[in-house]
Design an enzyme around this catalytic site. Structure first.
Site, short mmCIF file in Angstrom:
data_model
loop_
_atom_site.label_atom_id
_atom_site.label_comp_id
_atom_site.label_asym_id
_atom_site.label_seq_id
_atom_site.Cartn_x
_atom_site.Cartn_y
_atom_site.Cartn_z
N THR A 44 0.86 -1.17 0.00
CA THR A 44 0.00 0.00 0.00
C THR A 44 0.90 1.22 0.00
O THR A 44 1.97 1.19 0.60
CB THR A 44 -0.93 0.03 1.22
N ASN A 45 0.50 2.27 -0.68
CA ASN A 45 1.30 3.49 -0.71
C ASN A 45 1.22 4.25 0.61
O ASN A 45 2.24 4.63 1.18
CB ASN A 45 0.83 4.40 -1.86
N CYS A 157 -1.87 5.02 -5.29
CA CYS A 157 -2.75 4.26 -4.39
C CYS A 157 -3.01 2.95 -5.10
O CYS A 157 -3.27 2.93 -6.31
CB CYS A 157 -4.05 5.01 -4.15
N THR A 158 -2.91 1.86 -4.41
CA THR A 158 -3.00 0.55 -5.04
C THR A 158 -4.34 0.30 -5.70
O THR A 158 -4.42 -0.53 -6.61
CB THR A 158 -2.68 -0.57 -4.02
N GLU A 159 -5.39 1.01 -5.32
CA GLU A 159 -6.71 0.79 -5.92
C GLU A 159 -6.95 1.59 -7.19
O GLU A 159 -7.86 1.26 -7.97
CB GLU A 159 -7.83 1.12 -4.91
#
Length: 190
Positions: A44-45, A157-159
C-alpha cells in the site's frame, strides 16, 4: 505474506493514530522476518508513512514503494510527475519527499480535486465500486496536471489502477501496485 484488517488500519488513519498502524505493521513485518523473509514490502502506498518505524523493527530491507516508482520514472526520463493517491500520500512529505530525493518534481491536484481523488478511493474503490463518473473526473484531473507540465502520472494508491489505466490518458501511467510487485519479484529472483 501477512494480511492485516484494513478496517483497523483505516480507523487509525482517520483518527491520526499512525503509531498504532506502525505497531500493527511492524509486528507483521517482524513475524515475516522471523519466518525467513529476505525483505519486506508494504503493499500500500499510504502506509509507507510509517516505513521508518517498521524498518527500525526489522533487520531485513524494506523495499519502499516510492523508491520503486522513482526508479521506473527515472528509467523513462520523467522528471515532473502528477501524483494521485490518498490525501495522506499526496499532502504529507513521506512520499513526495522520497520522490524528490530521486529527482522527481511532484505536481498535485488542487484542494477540491485532491479531496475528490481521496473520496473516490475510500468511498468507491476500496468498496469495489467502479464509477464511470469518477473515472471521467480522474481523467479531467490528470488532464489539468498535464497542462501544468506533468510528464507522467503516478497512481499512488494501489486501488486507482482499478479505475485508470494507460488507455485513459496520453501521459505515461505509473501504476505503483505493478511497479512495486515487479520490483519484489526481481529482488526475490536475484
Amino acid at each position: 505474506m501477512y494480511s492485516v484488517d484494513f478496517y483497523e488500519i483505516e480507523t487509525c488513519q482517520a483518527s491520526g493514530d499512525w503509531e498504532k498502524t506502525a505497531d500493527i505493521l511492524g509486528s507483521a513485518a517482524a513475524r515475516l522476518e522471523k519466518a525467513g523473509a529476505d525483505f519486506i514490502v508494504i503493499c500500500t502506498n499510504t502506509m509507507h508513512k510509517v516505513a521508518p518505524q517498521i524498518q527500525a523493527r526489522i533487520g531485513v530491507p524494506l523495499v519502499h514503494i516510492a523508491d520503486a516508482a522513482a526508479e521506473a520514472l527515472n528509467g523513462q526520463g520523467i522528471t515532473k510527475a502528477a501524483l494521485l493517491g490518498t490525501k495522506y500520500t499526496m499532502t504529507e512529505h513521506f512520499y513526495t519527499q522520497r520522490l524528490a530525493e530521486h529527482g522527481i518534481e511532484v505536481l498535485l491536484p488542487d484542494d477540491a480535486a485532491m479531496q475528490l481523488v481521496h473520496d473516490v478511493i475510500y468511498n468507491e474503490l476500496c468498496l469495489g465500486i467502479i464509477s464511470e463518473q469518477s473515472k471521467q473526473n480522474y481523467i479531467r484531473i490528470i488532464g489539468s496536471l498535464a497542462e501544468r507540465g506533468a510528464q507522467g502520472v503516478i497512481l499512488g494508491c494501489t486501488e486507482i489502477g482499478l479505475l485508470i489505466g494507460q488507455g485513459d490518458t496520453p501521459l505515461p501511467v505509473f501504476d505503483t501496485t505493478r511497479i512495486h510487485a515487479e520490483k519484489a519479484v526481481s529482488l526475490a529472483l536475484s
